[in-house]
Design an enzyme around this catalytic site. Structure first.
Site, PDB file in Angstrom:
ATOM      1  N   ASN A   8     -10.367   0.491   1.033  1.00 22.70           N
ATOM      2  CA  ASN A   8      -8.899   0.515   0.969  1.00 22.70           C
ATOM      3  C   ASN A   8      -8.476   0.021  -0.412  1.00 22.70           C
ATOM      4  O   ASN A   8      -8.622  -1.160  -0.720  1.00 22.70           O
ATOM      5  CB  ASN A   8      -8.354  -0.387   2.081  1.00 22.70           C
ATOM      6  CG  ASN A   8      -6.831  -0.476   2.067  1.00 22.70           C
ATOM      7  OD1 ASN A   8      -6.182  -0.085   1.096  1.00 22.70           O
ATOM      8  ND2 ASN A   8      -6.268  -1.014   3.134  1.00 22.70           N
TER       9      ASN A   8
ATOM     10  N   CYS B 197       0.813  -1.230   0.000  1.00 29.64           N
ATOM     11  CA  CYS B 197       0.000   0.000   0.000  1.00 29.64           C
ATOM     12  C   CYS B 197       0.839   1.270   0.000  1.00 29.64           C
ATOM     13  O   CYS B 197       0.323   2.359  -0.231  1.00 29.64           O
ATOM     14  CB  CYS B 197      -0.939   0.002   1.200  1.00 29.64           C
ATOM     15  SG  CYS B 197      -2.021  -1.424   1.263  1.00 29.64           S
TER      16      CYS B 197
ATOM     17  N   HIS C 120      -2.852   7.183   3.605  1.00 29.36           N
ATOM     18  CA  HIS C 120      -3.386   5.942   3.037  1.00 29.36           C
ATOM     19  C   HIS C 120      -4.749   5.674   3.658  1.00 29.36           C
ATOM     20  O   HIS C 120      -4.919   5.743   4.875  1.00 29.36           O
ATOM     21  CB  HIS C 120      -2.409   4.796   3.318  1.00 29.36           C
ATOM     22  CG  HIS C 120      -2.953   3.455   2.937  1.00 29.36           C
ATOM     23  ND1 HIS C 120      -3.633   3.235   1.756  1.00 29.36           N
ATOM     24  CD2 HIS C 120      -2.930   2.252   3.586  1.00 29.36           C
ATOM     25  CE1 HIS C 120      -4.006   1.973   1.692  1.00 29.36           C
ATOM     26  NE2 HIS C 120      -3.599   1.359   2.788  1.00 29.36           N
TER      27      HIS C 120
HETATM   28  O1  UT7 Z   1      -3.691  -1.460   3.728  1.00 31.24           O
HETATM   29  C1  UT7 Z   1      -3.568  -2.583   4.551  1.00 31.24           C
HETATM   30  C2  UT7 Z   1      -3.443  -2.129   5.942  1.00 31.24           C
HETATM   31  N1  UT7 Z   1      -4.553  -2.608   6.748  1.00 31.24           N
HETATM   32  C3  UT7 Z   1      -4.991  -1.882   7.759  1.00 31.24           C
HETATM   33  O2  UT7 Z   1      -4.546  -0.792   8.004  1.00 31.24           O
HETATM   34  C4  UT7 Z   1      -6.038  -2.475   8.678  1.00 31.24           C
HETATM   35  C5  UT7 Z   1      -5.697  -2.160  10.118  1.00 31.24           C
HETATM   36  N2  UT7 Z   1      -6.633  -2.774  11.060  1.00 31.24           N
HETATM   37  C6  UT7 Z   1      -7.928  -2.419  11.096  1.00 31.24           C
HETATM   38  O3  UT7 Z   1      -8.364  -1.576  10.352  1.00 31.24           O
HETATM   39  C7  UT7 Z   1      -8.798  -3.052  12.144  1.00 31.24           C
HETATM   40  O4  UT7 Z   1      -8.008  -3.842  13.014  1.00 31.24           O
HETATM   41  C8  UT7 Z   1      -9.922  -3.944  11.552  1.00 31.24           C
HETATM   42  C9  UT7 Z   1     -10.962  -3.055  10.887  1.00 31.24           C
HETATM   43  C10 UT7 Z   1      -9.357  -4.910  10.531  1.00 31.24           C
HETATM   44  C11 UT7 Z   1     -10.622  -4.734  12.653  1.00 31.24           C
HETATM   45  O5  UT7 Z   1     -11.096  -3.849  13.640  1.00 31.24           O
HETATM   46  P1  UT7 Z   1     -10.846  -4.197  15.181  1.00 31.24           P
HETATM   47  O6  UT7 Z   1     -11.541  -3.170  15.981  1.00 31.24           O
HETATM   48  O7  UT7 Z   1      -9.362  -4.316  15.378  1.00 31.24           O
HETATM   49  O8  UT7 Z   1     -11.611  -5.557  15.327  1.00 31.24           O
HETATM   50  P2  UT7 Z   1     -11.068  -6.927  15.960  1.00 31.24           P
HETATM   51  O9  UT7 Z   1      -9.980  -7.493  15.139  1.00 31.24           O
HETATM   52  O10 UT7 Z   1     -10.814  -6.675  17.387  1.00 31.24           O
HETATM   53  O11 UT7 Z   1     -12.311  -7.860  15.832  1.00 31.24           O
HETATM   54  C12 UT7 Z   1     -13.349  -7.757  16.756  1.00 31.24           C
HETATM   55  C13 UT7 Z   1     -14.419  -8.791  16.434  1.00 31.24           C
HETATM   56  C14 UT7 Z   1     -13.885 -10.203  16.273  1.00 31.24           C
HETATM   57  O12 UT7 Z   1     -14.804 -11.057  16.887  1.00 31.24           O
HETATM   58  P3  UT7 Z   1     -14.480 -11.762  18.300  1.00 31.24           P
HETATM   59  O13 UT7 Z   1     -13.245 -12.574  18.044  1.00 31.24           O
HETATM   60  O14 UT7 Z   1     -14.259 -10.622  19.259  1.00 31.24           O
HETATM   61  O15 UT7 Z   1     -15.705 -12.549  18.578  1.00 31.24           O
HETATM   62  C15 UT7 Z   1     -13.934 -10.452  14.792  1.00 31.24           C
HETATM   63  O16 UT7 Z   1     -14.138 -11.802  14.474  1.00 31.24           O
HETATM   64  O17 UT7 Z   1     -15.049  -8.456  15.205  1.00 31.24           O
HETATM   65  C16 UT7 Z   1     -15.115  -9.641  14.395  1.00 31.24           C
HETATM   66  N3  UT7 Z   1     -15.115  -9.253  13.001  1.00 31.24           N
HETATM   67  C17 UT7 Z   1     -16.230  -8.894  12.339  1.00 31.24           C
HETATM   68  N4  UT7 Z   1     -17.514  -8.839  12.733  1.00 31.24           N
HETATM   69  C18 UT7 Z   1     -18.422  -8.436  11.824  1.00 31.24           C
HETATM   70  C19 UT7 Z   1     -14.057  -9.132  12.165  1.00 31.24           C
HETATM   71  N5  UT7 Z   1     -14.474  -8.713  10.951  1.00 31.24           N
HETATM   72  C20 UT7 Z   1     -15.819  -8.560  11.049  1.00 31.24           C
HETATM   73  C21 UT7 Z   1     -16.812  -8.165  10.141  1.00 31.24           C
HETATM   74  N6  UT7 Z   1     -18.089  -8.110  10.576  1.00 31.24           N
HETATM   75  N7  UT7 Z   1     -16.527  -7.816   8.868  1.00 31.24           N
END
Ligand code: UT7
Length: 319
Positions: free
Chosen positions: A272, A108, A242
Site C-alpha cells: 500500500n 490515500c 487504491h
Molecule cells: O490505505 C489505508 C487503508 N487501510 C486499509 O485499507 C486496511 C484495511 N484493513 C485490512 O486490510 C485488514 O483488516 C488487515 C490486513 C489490516 C488485517 O486483516 P484482518 O483479517 O482484518 O485481521 P484481524 O485484524 O482480524 O487480525 C487477526 C489476527 C489478530 O490476532 P488475534 O487478536 O486474533 O490473536 C492480529 O493480532 O491477526 C493478527 N495479526 C497478525 N498476525 C500475523 C495482525 N497483523 C498480523 C501480522 N502477522 N502481520
C-alpha cells in the site's frame, strides 16, 4: 481535462514478507493470505523528494512538456522530512518549473483530490498544464514493532500531467469524520507555554473497521459515478482501485459483478503506497500497453479522514 503523461519512481530496496518475519511475529502465509502482498519497495538510501522529482520528470517527458510550461504543481503527500517548504516547491526546483505549487493531504485518496482540484482550475481557465504528483513514504509513519501496520505499506512516487480536454467525465470527492479509525500523530517541538505533552503516536489503524468503510465507500462511489455518467458497470474497461488490500479489491469487484481482468492490481509487489498507489498502477498500465485509446477508466480511492474519491474518464493517449 485529459491526462497527457504519466511517470513513476520506486525505491530500489525490495522487502519480502520473509524479511519482515525475521524481526516481526508474522509470516509470509499470514501477510499473503490477509492482504495479497508478497513484497514492497521501501526507501533506504533514497529520499522521497528525489523520487517525486524523477516521477514528475518522466511524466513531463511522456507529455512532451518541460517544467517551464507548467502552470501549477499539486502534490499529494502525507509525510516527508520537510514540513515546510512544501514538497511541491522542492519538486518545482528539480524540474525547472516556476509556477505556483501546493501540497494537499487527503491521505490515500490524494490522487483523486488532486485531479478534482486540477479539473476545477482548468475549467476556470486559471491553469492549462498541471502536474499532479503523489509522493508517499508511509513506512516512516509505522512503528516497525507493530505487525498490524508495518507489513502493509510501501513507498513510491507517481505523477500525471493533465491539460485542457474533455476526457474527464465525472469526479466526486467526499470526507466524513472518522479520525479514530486511522491516524498518525507526529511529535512537535517543545514550547515553554504548552502545558501538555505531544510525543506522537505511530500509525494506528482499526483494520476491520477500515476494511468495512473501504468496501462500502468504494462500491458506493463507483455506483455514484456510473449514475453521474449514465454508464453501466459493464461499460467500464478498467477499475483502478487504491491498492490497500487484495481482499478489498476482490470484494468490490464481486459486488459489481465484474471479471477479474477489469480490476488490475500491483499490491503483490508494491504494498500500500498511500496516494501514490493509483497513479503508480496507472503509469504501469500505460507503459505496458494495457490502456488502449478510448478505454473507459474508473479510479477509486479511500483513506484516513475518512476520505473517498472516484472519477471516470476516457483514456486519450496512445492514439
Ligand atoms: O490505505 C489505508 C487503508 N487501510 C486499509 O485499507 C486496511 C484495511 N484493513 C485490512 O486490510 C485488514 O483488516 C488487515 C490486513 C489490516 C488485517 O486483516 P484482518 O483479517 O482484518 O485481521 P484481524 O485484524 O482480524 O487480525 C487477526 C489476527 C489478530 O490476532 P488475534 O487478536 O486474533 O490473536 C492480529 O493480532 O491477526 C493478527 N495479526 C497478525 N498476525 C500475523 C495482525 N497483523 C498480523 C501480522 N502477522 N502481520
Amino acid at each position: 481535462m485529459k491526462i497527457i503523461g504519466t511517470g513513476s519512481s520506486l525505491p530500489s530496496l525490495s522487502v519480502t514478507n520473509e524479511m519482515l518475519s525475521v524481526f516481526l511475529d508474522t509470516s509470509d502465509e499470514w501477510i499473503r493470505s490477509r492482504t495479497g502482498i508478497l513484497e514492497r519497495r521501501i526507501i533506504s538510501d533514497e529520499n522521497l523528494k528525489d523520487l517525486a522529482i524523477e516521477a514528475s520528470q518522466k511524466a513531463l517527458d511522456d507529455a512532451g512538456l518541460t517544467g517551464s510550461e507548467l502552470d501549477y504543481i499539486i502534490c499529494s503527500n502525507v509525510v516527508n522530512y520537510y514540513v515546510t517548504p512544501s514538497i511541491s516547491c522542492l519538486v518545482a526546483g528539480g524540474i525547472q518549473a516556476a509556477c505556483p505549487c501546493v501540497d494537499l493531504n487527503a491521505a490515500c485518496t490524494g490522487f483523486l483530490y488532486c485531479l478534482d482540484m486540477a479539473a476545477a482550475y482548468i475549467a476556470a481557465k486559471k491553469a492549462k498544464n498541471i502536474l499532479v504528483v503523489c509522493a508517499e513514504e508511509p513506512t516512516r509513519m509505522c512503528s516497525w514493532k507493530d505487525r498490524n501496520t508495518a507489513v502493509l505499506f510501501g513507498d513510491a512516487a507517481a505523477a500525471a500531467v493533465v491539460t485542457e480536454g474533455d476526457a474527464f467525465r465525472a469526479s466526486r470527492i467526499s470526507a466524513f469524520h472518522r479520525p479514530e479509525v486511522l491516524y498518525y500523530q507526529r511529535p512537535l517541538e517543545d514550547c515553554p507555554f504548552v502545558k501538555y505533552q505531544q510525543r506522537g503516536v505511530p500509525l494506528y489503524m482499526n483494520g476491520k473497521e477500515v476494511f468495512k468503510l473501504a468496501v462500502n465507500a468504494s462500491t458506493q462511489g463507483i455506483e455514484n459515478i456510473l449514475a453521474d455518467t449514465g454508464l453501466t458497470a459493464d461499460q467500464v474497461d478498467h477499475y483502478i482501485l487504491h491498492q490497500a488490500n487484495m481482499r478489498i479489491i476482490e470484494t468490490v469487484r464481486t459486488q459489481l459483478r465484474q471479471p477479474p481482468h477489469k480490476f488490475p492490481h500491483n499490491i503483490e509487489s508494491r504494498g500500500n503506497t498511500s496516494s501514490a498507489s493509483i497513479p503508480l498502477l496507472l503509469d504501469e498500465m500505460h507503459r505496458n500497453g494495457t490502456l488502449q485509446y478510448g478505454d473507459t477508466v474508473v479510479l477509486c480511492g479511500f483513506g484516513a479522514g475518512f476520505t473517498t474519491g472516484t472519477c471516470l474518464f476516457t483514456w486519450t493517449m496512445n492514439e
